[in-house]
Design a protein around this motif. Structure first.
Motif, short mmCIF file in Angstrom:
data_model
loop_
_atom_site.label_atom_id
_atom_site.label_comp_id
_atom_site.label_asym_id
_atom_site.label_seq_id
_atom_site.Cartn_x
_atom_site.Cartn_y
_atom_site.Cartn_z
N UNK A 29 45.30 37.21 46.07
CA UNK A 29 46.70 37.57 45.80
C UNK A 29 47.60 36.35 45.93
N UNK A 30 47.34 35.52 46.93
CA UNK A 30 48.19 34.36 47.21
C UNK A 30 47.99 33.20 46.24
N UNK A 31 46.78 33.01 45.75
CA UNK A 31 46.49 31.80 44.97
C UNK A 31 46.14 32.05 43.52
N UNK A 32 45.72 33.26 43.16
CA UNK A 32 45.25 33.55 41.81
C UNK A 32 46.16 34.53 41.07
N UNK A 33 47.33 34.82 41.62
CA UNK A 33 48.28 35.74 41.00
C UNK A 33 47.65 37.10 40.69
N UNK A 34 46.86 37.61 41.61
CA UNK A 34 46.22 38.90 41.44
C UNK A 34 47.19 40.00 41.84
N UNK A 35 47.40 40.99 40.97
CA UNK A 35 48.35 42.06 41.29
C UNK A 35 47.86 42.97 42.41
N UNK A 36 48.81 43.65 43.02
CA UNK A 36 48.50 44.63 44.05
C UNK A 36 47.58 45.70 43.46
N UNK A 37 46.68 46.20 44.24
CA UNK A 37 45.68 47.23 43.90
C UNK A 37 44.54 46.70 43.05
N UNK A 38 44.58 45.43 42.66
CA UNK A 38 43.50 44.82 41.87
C UNK A 38 42.47 44.26 42.85
#
Length: 126
Positions: A29-38
């Motif tokens: 989430x912090x480094x790869x721009x992964x959305x919440x719940x992914x």
């Protein structure tokens, strides 16, 4: 949408595995721009008889605490983002699980967006 496969020697507690998965997810989430719940992480445990590794490959000491991460992700991340991910996961798992930084192997497998279907037989990213 990264998909993470974790391989390790069996025997760690449920709490250890939960912290492992959560540390990986937070780093994504912090480094790869992964959305919440992914969050798609699968942990594979192996007996010592089925887990082989080079104990001193590249002069890095490996033990049966070795954790191998395989990250399947879209081919859209920069080298800087990948390096940040490696550092973030290593730091988080070191702090949360006392995992030695030499006992973490991370590999990224990049795929095109057309190679994902999240259900219904549809490639949602294209």
């Amino acid at each position: 949408m990264p998909f993470i496969r974790v391989s390790m020697v069996e025997g760690k507690s449920k709490k250890y595995k939960e912290k492992l998965a959560e540390g990986i997810y937070q780093s994504l989430r912090e480094t790869f721009d992964v959305p919440k719940k992914d969050k798609f992480i699968v942990i594979h445990e192996h007996s010592k008889d089925n887990f082989f590794y080079g104990e001193n490959y590249l002069d890095l000491k490996k033990t049966d605490d070795l954790v191998i991460l395989q990250v399947f992700a879209n081919n859209t991340r920069t080298i800087e983002m990948k390096q940040s991910l490696y550092q973030s996961i290593t730091k988080k798992l070191g702090l949360q699980l006392a995992l030695d930084k030499e006992n973490l192997l991370i590999g990224i497998v990049e795929v095109g967006k057309e190679n994902w279907s999240f259900g219904n037989g549809v490639a949602q990213y294209i």
